[in-house]
Design a protein around this motif. Structure first.
Motif, PDB file in Angstrom:
ATOM      1  N   LEU A   1       0.840  -1.195   0.000  1.00 56.77           N
ATOM      2  CA  LEU A   1       0.000   0.000   0.000  1.00 56.77           C
ATOM      3  C   LEU A   1       0.877   1.248   0.000  1.00 56.77           C
ATOM      4  O   LEU A   1       1.889   1.303   0.698  1.00 56.77           O
ATOM      5  CB  LEU A   1      -0.867   0.012   1.264  1.00 56.77           C
ATOM      6  CG  LEU A   1      -1.696   1.267   1.532  1.00 56.77           C
ATOM      7  CD1 LEU A   1      -2.906   1.301   0.598  1.00 56.77           C
ATOM      8  CD2 LEU A   1      -2.139   1.311   2.988  1.00 56.77           C
ATOM      9  N   TRP A   2       0.478   2.236  -0.768  1.00 60.26           N
ATOM     10  CA  TRP A   2       1.022   3.592  -0.637  1.00 60.26           C
ATOM     11  C   TRP A   2      -0.035   4.431   0.073  1.00 60.26           C
ATOM     12  O   TRP A   2      -1.202   4.442  -0.344  1.00 60.26           O
ATOM     13  CB  TRP A   2       1.330   4.218  -1.981  1.00 60.26           C
ATOM     14  CG  TRP A   2       2.587   3.755  -2.647  1.00 60.26           C
ATOM     15  CD1 TRP A   2       2.710   2.814  -3.623  1.00 60.26           C
ATOM     16  CD2 TRP A   2       3.919   4.233  -2.403  1.00 60.26           C
ATOM     17  NE1 TRP A   2       4.024   2.667  -3.982  1.00 60.26           N
ATOM     18  CE2 TRP A   2       4.791   3.533  -3.259  1.00 60.26           C
ATOM     19  CE3 TRP A   2       4.468   5.196  -1.550  1.00 60.26           C
ATOM     20  CZ2 TRP A   2       6.173   3.750  -3.289  1.00 60.26           C
ATOM     21  CZ3 TRP A   2       5.834   5.422  -1.579  1.00 60.26           C
ATOM     22  CH2 TRP A   2       6.671   4.696  -2.431  1.00 60.26           C
ATOM     23  N   PHE A   3       0.374   5.104   1.132  1.00 63.94           N
ATOM     24  CA  PHE A   3      -0.529   6.051   1.762  1.00 63.94           C
ATOM     25  C   PHE A   3       0.223   7.349   2.020  1.00 63.94           C
ATOM     26  O   PHE A   3       1.452   7.396   1.945  1.00 63.94           O
ATOM     27  CB  PHE A   3      -1.163   5.480   3.034  1.00 63.94           C
ATOM     28  CG  PHE A   3      -0.212   5.271   4.192  1.00 63.94           C
ATOM     29  CD1 PHE A   3       0.495   4.084   4.333  1.00 63.94           C
ATOM     30  CD2 PHE A   3      -0.045   6.250   5.164  1.00 63.94           C
ATOM     31  CE1 PHE A   3       1.353   3.880   5.407  1.00 63.94           C
ATOM     32  CE2 PHE A   3       0.805   6.066   6.238  1.00 63.94           C
ATOM     33  CZ  PHE A   3       1.517   4.874   6.357  1.00 63.94           C
TER      34      PHE A   3
ATOM     35  N   PHE B   1      -2.001   8.589 -11.002  1.00 65.91           N
ATOM     36  CA  PHE B   1      -0.961   7.789 -10.357  1.00 65.91           C
ATOM     37  C   PHE B   1      -1.013   6.363 -10.898  1.00 65.91           C
ATOM     38  O   PHE B   1      -2.091   5.843 -11.212  1.00 65.91           O
ATOM     39  CB  PHE B   1      -1.166   7.751  -8.846  1.00 65.91           C
ATOM     40  CG  PHE B   1      -0.911   9.043  -8.106  1.00 65.91           C
ATOM     41  CD1 PHE B   1      -0.761  10.255  -8.776  1.00 65.91           C
ATOM     42  CD2 PHE B   1      -0.820   9.044  -6.725  1.00 65.91           C
ATOM     43  CE1 PHE B   1      -0.535  11.435  -8.084  1.00 65.91           C
ATOM     44  CE2 PHE B   1      -0.591  10.210  -6.018  1.00 65.91           C
ATOM     45  CZ  PHE B   1      -0.456  11.412  -6.697  1.00 65.91           C
ATOM     46  N   THR B   2       0.159   5.727 -10.946  1.00 65.51           N
ATOM     47  CA  THR B   2       0.249   4.329 -11.363  1.00 65.51           C
ATOM     48  C   THR B   2       1.185   3.590 -10.422  1.00 65.51           C
ATOM     49  O   THR B   2       2.330   4.013 -10.221  1.00 65.51           O
ATOM     50  CB  THR B   2       0.771   4.206 -12.799  1.00 65.51           C
ATOM     51  OG1 THR B   2      -0.067   4.948 -13.685  1.00 65.51           O
ATOM     52  CG2 THR B   2       0.787   2.740 -13.230  1.00 65.51           C
TER      53      THR B   2
ATOM     54  N   PHE C   1      -7.570  -0.860   1.156  1.00 60.70           N
ATOM     55  CA  PHE C   1      -7.170   0.468   1.619  1.00 60.70           C
ATOM     56  C   PHE C   1      -7.262   0.592   3.147  1.00 60.70           C
ATOM     57  O   PHE C   1      -7.083   1.676   3.694  1.00 60.70           O
ATOM     58  CB  PHE C   1      -8.033   1.546   0.964  1.00 60.70           C
ATOM     59  CG  PHE C   1      -7.583   1.950  -0.416  1.00 60.70           C
ATOM     60  CD1 PHE C   1      -8.141   3.054  -1.038  1.00 60.70           C
ATOM     61  CD2 PHE C   1      -6.613   1.234  -1.094  1.00 60.70           C
ATOM     62  CE1 PHE C   1      -7.724   3.441  -2.319  1.00 60.70           C
ATOM     63  CE2 PHE C   1      -6.188   1.601  -2.369  1.00 60.70           C
ATOM     64  CZ  PHE C   1      -6.753   2.720  -2.977  1.00 60.70           C
ATOM     65  N   ASP C   2      -7.552  -0.505   3.830  1.00 58.67           N
ATOM     66  CA  ASP C   2      -7.610  -0.492   5.283  1.00 58.67           C
ATOM     67  C   ASP C   2      -6.175  -0.499   5.826  1.00 58.67           C
ATOM     68  O   ASP C   2      -5.512  -1.538   5.846  1.00 58.67           O
ATOM     69  CB  ASP C   2      -8.375  -1.711   5.780  1.00 58.67           C
ATOM     70  CG  ASP C   2      -8.467  -1.766   7.288  1.00 58.67           C
ATOM     71  OD1 ASP C   2      -9.117  -2.696   7.783  1.00 58.67           O
ATOM     72  OD2 ASP C   2      -7.892  -0.891   7.968  1.00 58.67           O
TER      73      ASP C   2
ATOM     74  N   TYR D   1      -5.404  -0.797  -7.155  1.00 51.15           N
ATOM     75  CA  TYR D   1      -6.524   0.096  -6.890  1.00 51.15           C
ATOM     76  C   TYR D   1      -6.004   1.490  -6.572  1.00 51.15           C
ATOM     77  O   TYR D   1      -4.868   1.652  -6.097  1.00 51.15           O
ATOM     78  CB  TYR D   1      -7.363  -0.434  -5.722  1.00 51.15           C
ATOM     79  CG  TYR D   1      -7.951  -1.785  -5.993  1.00 51.15           C
ATOM     80  CD1 TYR D   1      -7.277  -2.944  -5.609  1.00 51.15           C
ATOM     81  CD2 TYR D   1      -9.159  -1.920  -6.668  1.00 51.15           C
ATOM     82  CE1 TYR D   1      -7.798  -4.194  -5.882  1.00 51.15           C
ATOM     83  CE2 TYR D   1      -9.677  -3.167  -6.940  1.00 51.15           C
ATOM     84  CZ  TYR D   1      -8.997  -4.304  -6.548  1.00 51.15           C
ATOM     85  OH  TYR D   1      -9.512  -5.540  -6.834  1.00 51.15           O
ATOM     86  N   TYR D   2      -6.868   2.456  -6.831  1.00 54.17           N
ATOM     87  CA  TYR D   2      -6.490   3.856  -6.617  1.00 54.17           C
ATOM     88  C   TYR D   2      -7.625   4.603  -5.934  1.00 54.17           C
ATOM     89  O   TYR D   2      -8.807   4.325  -6.167  1.00 54.17           O
ATOM     90  CB  TYR D   2      -6.178   4.529  -7.957  1.00 54.17           C
ATOM     91  CG  TYR D   2      -5.061   3.841  -8.714  1.00 54.17           C
ATOM     92  CD1 TYR D   2      -5.329   2.820  -9.616  1.00 54.17           C
ATOM     93  CD2 TYR D   2      -3.739   4.199  -8.493  1.00 54.17           C
ATOM     94  CE1 TYR D   2      -4.304   2.164 -10.281  1.00 54.17           C
ATOM     95  CE2 TYR D   2      -2.697   3.556  -9.156  1.00 54.17           C
ATOM     96  CZ  TYR D   2      -2.996   2.535 -10.045  1.00 54.17           C
ATOM     97  OH  TYR D   2      -1.979   1.885 -10.696  1.00 54.17           O
TER      98      TYR D   2
END
Length: 126
Positions: free
Chosen positions: A33-35, A67-68, A108-109, A58-59
């Protein structure tokens, strides 16, 4: 075990490519994950990529189309290509590893990710 890099100062409309160097685990088996977190704001997940056997990514609505996310398992790297940057993208960006193997698809959690390193600052300003 994860180290984000590649941030910097960029003008609106510009691009940056963030890198996440991983070590100590088999990247193939984990969602990444990127956050990001901006001053005074909650953490916001922006993109995730599932384990290699699944491959789905997912985005968030705020970055979709700009973003990719990608992974290079051989090099133990995950990337976030960021185009058409906006001032609202200004934040410290982190990459995080899922707590469990083969948990697909990615989510995304942020609570389902257990390790992240120091982030990299992205500042979008003219």
């Amino acid at each position: 075990q994860l180290q984000a890099s590649g941030g910097g100062l960029v003008q609106p409309g510009g691009s940056l490519r963030l890198s996440c160097a991983t070590s100590g685990f088999t990247l193939d088996y984990y969602n990444i994950l990127w956050f990001r977190q901006a001053p005074g704001k909650e953490r916001e997940a922006v993109s995730c990529i599932s384990v290699s056997s699944d491959g789905r990514s997912y985005y968030s609505v705020s970055v979709k189309g700009r973003f990719t996310i990608s992974r290079d398992n051989a090099g133990d790297m995950v990337y976030l290509q960021m185009n058409s940057l906006k001032p609202d993208d200004t934040a410290v960006y982190y990459c995080a590893k899922a707590a469990r193997m083969y948990e697909t698809p990615c989510t995304f959690d942020i609570g389902r990710y257990d390790v992240w390193g120091q982030g990299t600052q992205v500042t979008v300003s003219s």
